[in-house]
Design an enzyme around this catalytic site. Structure first.
Site, mmCIF file in Angstrom:
data_model
loop_
_atom_site.group_PDB
_atom_site.id
_atom_site.type_symbol
_atom_site.label_atom_id
_atom_site.label_comp_id
_atom_site.label_asym_id
_atom_site.label_seq_id
_atom_site.Cartn_x
_atom_site.Cartn_y
_atom_site.Cartn_z
ATOM 1 N N THR A 1 -33.942 0.930 5.960
ATOM 2 C CA THR A 1 -34.710 1.248 4.752
ATOM 3 C C THR A 1 -35.087 0.008 3.934
ATOM 4 O O THR A 1 -34.289 -0.922 3.793
ATOM 5 C CB THR A 1 -33.892 2.226 3.876
ATOM 6 O OG1 THR A 1 -33.490 3.326 4.699
ATOM 7 C CG2 THR A 1 -34.704 2.749 2.708
ATOM 8 N N GLY B 1 -38.993 4.189 3.669
ATOM 9 C CA GLY B 1 -37.839 5.081 3.638
ATOM 10 C C GLY B 1 -37.988 6.115 4.731
ATOM 11 O O GLY B 1 -37.612 5.895 5.883
ATOM 12 N N THR C 1 -26.670 10.520 16.213
ATOM 13 C CA THR C 1 -26.013 10.419 14.907
ATOM 14 C C THR C 1 -26.329 11.592 13.965
ATOM 15 O O THR C 1 -25.538 11.880 13.077
ATOM 16 C CB THR C 1 -26.380 9.096 14.210
ATOM 17 O OG1 THR C 1 -27.802 8.987 14.139
ATOM 18 C CG2 THR C 1 -25.814 7.900 14.948
ATOM 19 N N ARG D 1 -6.140 33.194 -7.193
ATOM 20 C CA ARG D 1 -5.326 33.138 -8.415
ATOM 21 C C ARG D 1 -5.890 34.066 -9.486
ATOM 22 O O ARG D 1 -5.195 34.510 -10.374
ATOM 23 C CB ARG D 1 -5.285 31.703 -8.967
ATOM 24 C CG ARG D 1 -4.460 30.803 -8.107
ATOM 25 C CD ARG D 1 -4.393 29.426 -8.727
ATOM 26 N NE ARG D 1 -4.172 28.429 -7.680
ATOM 27 C CZ ARG D 1 -4.330 27.127 -7.828
ATOM 28 N NH1 ARG D 1 -4.691 26.636 -8.987
ATOM 29 N NH2 ARG D 1 -4.109 26.296 -6.851
ATOM 30 N N GLU E 1 -30.287 9.409 7.077
ATOM 31 C CA GLU E 1 -30.564 9.782 8.480
ATOM 32 C C GLU E 1 -31.726 10.759 8.565
ATOM 33 O O GLU E 1 -31.788 11.582 9.480
ATOM 34 C CB GLU E 1 -29.332 10.397 9.140
ATOM 35 C CG GLU E 1 -28.164 9.486 9.264
ATOM 36 C CD GLU E 1 -28.196 8.637 10.508
ATOM 37 O OE1 GLU E 1 -28.430 9.142 11.602
ATOM 38 O OE2 GLU E 1 -28.007 7.431 10.351
HETATM 39 C C1 FAD Z 1 -26.206 6.428 -0.426
HETATM 40 C C2 FAD Z 1 -27.268 6.087 0.564
HETATM 41 C C3 FAD Z 1 -26.909 5.485 1.758
HETATM 42 C C4 FAD Z 1 -27.907 5.117 2.674
HETATM 43 N N1 FAD Z 1 -27.545 4.452 3.832
HETATM 44 C C5 FAD Z 1 -28.519 3.920 4.604
HETATM 45 C C6 FAD Z 1 -28.190 3.029 5.692
HETATM 46 O O1 FAD Z 1 -27.023 2.775 5.996
HETATM 47 N N2 FAD Z 1 -29.204 2.461 6.363
HETATM 48 C C7 FAD Z 1 -30.516 2.702 6.079
HETATM 49 O O2 FAD Z 1 -31.393 2.147 6.712
HETATM 50 N N3 FAD Z 1 -30.868 3.574 5.073
HETATM 51 C C8 FAD Z 1 -29.896 4.168 4.348
HETATM 52 N N4 FAD Z 1 -30.231 4.996 3.300
HETATM 53 C C9 FAD Z 1 -31.639 5.279 3.042
HETATM 54 C C10 FAD Z 1 -32.036 6.695 3.389
HETATM 55 O O3 FAD Z 1 -32.067 6.865 4.780
HETATM 56 C C11 FAD Z 1 -33.373 6.946 2.702
HETATM 57 O O4 FAD Z 1 -33.104 7.058 1.320
HETATM 58 C C12 FAD Z 1 -34.057 8.191 3.203
HETATM 59 O O5 FAD Z 1 -34.516 7.981 4.519
HETATM 60 C C13 FAD Z 1 -35.249 8.587 2.317
HETATM 61 O O6 FAD Z 1 -36.064 7.498 2.073
HETATM 62 P P1 FAD Z 1 -36.522 7.159 0.581
HETATM 63 O O7 FAD Z 1 -35.312 7.147 -0.267
HETATM 64 O O8 FAD Z 1 -37.362 5.936 0.609
HETATM 65 O O9 FAD Z 1 -37.392 8.396 0.131
HETATM 66 P P2 FAD Z 1 -38.966 8.640 0.420
HETATM 67 O O10 FAD Z 1 -39.291 8.365 1.845
HETATM 68 O O11 FAD Z 1 -39.736 7.893 -0.610
HETATM 69 O O12 FAD Z 1 -39.040 10.185 0.153
HETATM 70 C C14 FAD Z 1 -38.969 10.757 -1.151
HETATM 71 C C15 FAD Z 1 -39.075 12.277 -0.989
HETATM 72 O O13 FAD Z 1 -40.323 12.624 -0.364
HETATM 73 C C16 FAD Z 1 -40.083 13.420 0.794
HETATM 74 N N5 FAD Z 1 -41.033 13.065 1.851
HETATM 75 C C17 FAD Z 1 -41.321 11.838 2.314
HETATM 76 N N6 FAD Z 1 -42.242 11.913 3.304
HETATM 77 C C18 FAD Z 1 -42.518 13.219 3.471
HETATM 78 C C19 FAD Z 1 -43.389 13.946 4.346
HETATM 79 N N7 FAD Z 1 -44.147 13.325 5.234
HETATM 80 N N8 FAD Z 1 -43.433 15.287 4.217
HETATM 81 C C20 FAD Z 1 -42.680 15.947 3.301
HETATM 82 N N9 FAD Z 1 -41.850 15.313 2.445
HETATM 83 C C21 FAD Z 1 -41.776 13.970 2.531
HETATM 84 C C22 FAD Z 1 -38.670 13.068 1.235
HETATM 85 O O14 FAD Z 1 -38.099 14.123 1.985
HETATM 86 C C23 FAD Z 1 -37.977 12.860 -0.111
HETATM 87 O O15 FAD Z 1 -37.568 14.094 -0.624
HETATM 88 C C24 FAD Z 1 -29.260 5.416 2.399
HETATM 89 C C25 FAD Z 1 -29.608 6.052 1.206
HETATM 90 C C26 FAD Z 1 -28.645 6.371 0.289
HETATM 91 C C27 FAD Z 1 -29.055 7.026 -0.995
#
Ligand code: FAD
Length: 403
Positions: free
Chosen positions: A135, A140, A255, A280, A380
């Site tokens: 990310t 994301g 995963t 309880r 994930e």
């Molecule tokens: C505590 C934590 C640990 C993490 N650990 C890791 C890690 O170890 N390694 C790593 O690489 N990442 C990690 N992440 C990142 C995580 O995988 C991303 O946050 C996640 O993939 C979503 O990306 P974003 O936050 O950029 O949200 P965005 O991609 O900006 O999405 C925002 C919202 O829009 C929705 N959305 C986006 N695109 C679409 C679509 N095409 N259709 C419908 N809805 C959509 C999403 O579902 C979400 O609700 C972690 C995140 C957190 C918070």
């Protein structure tokens, strides 16, 4: 014939994981929720134990590393590392999700190394605890938007870019970072690289303060002219336009059921405690049969949630079983994660509501479990992204047509 019992050979592992959840994680659960960013040193002994089990070949390590070590199935119909990890992770997360995510040596990067690394790389990096850094601020849900670059300079790859939300980014010995060799060539040019801690140019910029899983560190990591050996690339450096993010998909197929298992574990913990607390108050949930019409509303709600949890569990073990038997499981892996994470979020939050003050206060762990559970529907691949993946597969539409 499908047998839904826990396989006999995996029962000791499940029992051990349950004991770790109960006697190692639960007692320190609140401590590391409060002391965010403090390293849970109690887990070091657990890491040595798991390492010993994996090295001895006798264990089916309950974590990403353990999963991948055992993944090399011999073609027979069997329950292997994926099933072991899913069942073990359920028990560990029944204990504590955040602590389960920070067991030394069991990072998501370890899964990637095992899934796509060569035999030589698996050996060279096998002793490392590896985080996964995909990310970025602008990438994301759509990893193909990755902007971190990797360019070859003689015998070295040079990485430049910023990664956010890296689980174990500070504690791990290495990160598996995704970077593009050529942005104009899209997904096919995105490759993963093992970058060991201490490599000049790699910096952990900051740690995030979070809603839940506070025992697990989440870091921002940057790479500036960061040079790593040429053979630290996982998979081939060749850009094959039709292959897309195949290495990543392979990792996620393994995963995502593990994340589903995490959701099942924490949801089960919430349900069990809620049952106890309601008892309880004189609300006794005994058995579904015969009580449907007369059940107290809270009791009926417990039965409904238990049924949902069981449906999620069955999807999850199916996805893990398919992976162990080399049956393509992308749809099932996404289904299990979408269902289990959604059900997990619902159950943990509903249990907070059902238990009133005990649910919302800090004396019990219910409010913590609701906070911890949320991330399982985000990382994930979010709920929405899992749905998209499933729809694409079922409708046989490419990502360009359905996004
Ligand atoms: C505590 C934590 C640990 C993490 N650990 C890791 C890690 O170890 N390694 C790593 O690489 N990442 C990690 N992440 C990142 C995580 O995988 C991303 O946050 C996640 O993939 C979503 O990306 P974003 O936050 O950029 O949200 P965005 O991609 O900006 O999405 C925002 C919202 O829009 C929705 N959305 C986006 N695109 C679409 C679509 N095409 N259709 C419908 N809805 C959509 C999403 O579902 C979400 O609700 C972690 C995140 C957190 C918070």
């Amino acid at each position: 014939m499908i047998c839904l019992e826990i396989p006999k050979k995996l029962r000791p592992l499940v029992d051990q994981a349950r004991q770790v959840g109960e006697y190692v994680f639960r007692p320190i659960s609140r401590k590391y929720d409060t002391a965010e960013h403090e390293y849970p040193k109690e887990l070091d002994i657990l890491a040595s134990l798991l390492k010993g089990m994996n090295e001895g070949g006798g264990g089916t390590g309950a974590g990403a590393g353990g999963l991948s070590e055992k993944k090399k199935a011999d073609g027979k119909n069997r329950n292997g590392g994926n099933m072991a990890t899913v069942l073990g992770m359920t028990e560990l997360c029944w204990g504590d999700v955040g602590l389960s995510l920070t067991i030394p040596g069991q990072g998501l990067g370890n899964s990637a190394i095992s899934a796509v690394g060569s035999a030589e790389q698996r050996k060279r990096f096998g002793h490392l605890w590896a985080a996964m850094a995909i990310t970025e601020p602008e990438a994301g849900s759509d990893p193909s938007a990755v902007r971190t670059t990797a360019r070859l300079d003689g015998d070295q790859w040079v990485l430049d870019g910023e990664k956010i939300f890296v689980t174990c980014g500070e504690r791990a010995d290495a990160v598996v970072a995704w970077a593009t060799l050529d942005r104009s060539q899209g997904r096919a040019a995105i490759k993963s690289f093992v970058v060991e801690k201490g490599t000049p140019g790699m910096v952990v910029d900051r740690l995030d303060k979070k809603l839940g899983i506070r025992a697990s560190d989440t870091a921002t990591v940057s790479f500036t002219d960061c040079r790593i050996p040429k053979d630290n690339i996982l998979g081939s450096p060749d850009i094959k336009p039709k292959r897309g993010l195949s290495g990543a998909k392979k990792t996620f197929d393994n995963t995502r059921p593990i994340v589903a298992a995490m959701a099942i574990g924490v949801a089960r913990a919430s349900l069990e405690l809620t049952r106890e607390l309601l008892k309880r108050d004189g609300i006794v949930a005994t058995s579904y049969a015969g009580t449907q019409l007369t059940a107290h509303a809270a009791e009926a709600e417990l039965y409904r949630m238990e049924a949902e949890l069981e449906a999620a569990r069955l999807l999850t073990v199916k996805a893990a079983w398919m992976a162990d038997n080399k049956i393509p499981n992308s749809v099932e892996a996404s289904m299990s994660k979408a269902k289990a994470a959604r059900v997990g979020n619902h159950i943990t939050l509903r249990c907070v509501e059902l238990c009133g003050a005990a649910g919302y206060g800090e004396r019990q762990l219910l409010e913590k479990w609701a906070r911890d559970s949320k991330i399982l529907d985000i990382f994930e691949g979010t709920q929405q992204i899992q749905m998209l993946i499933i729809a694409r597969r079922l409708l046989e539409k490419p990502s360009a047509d359905l996004r």
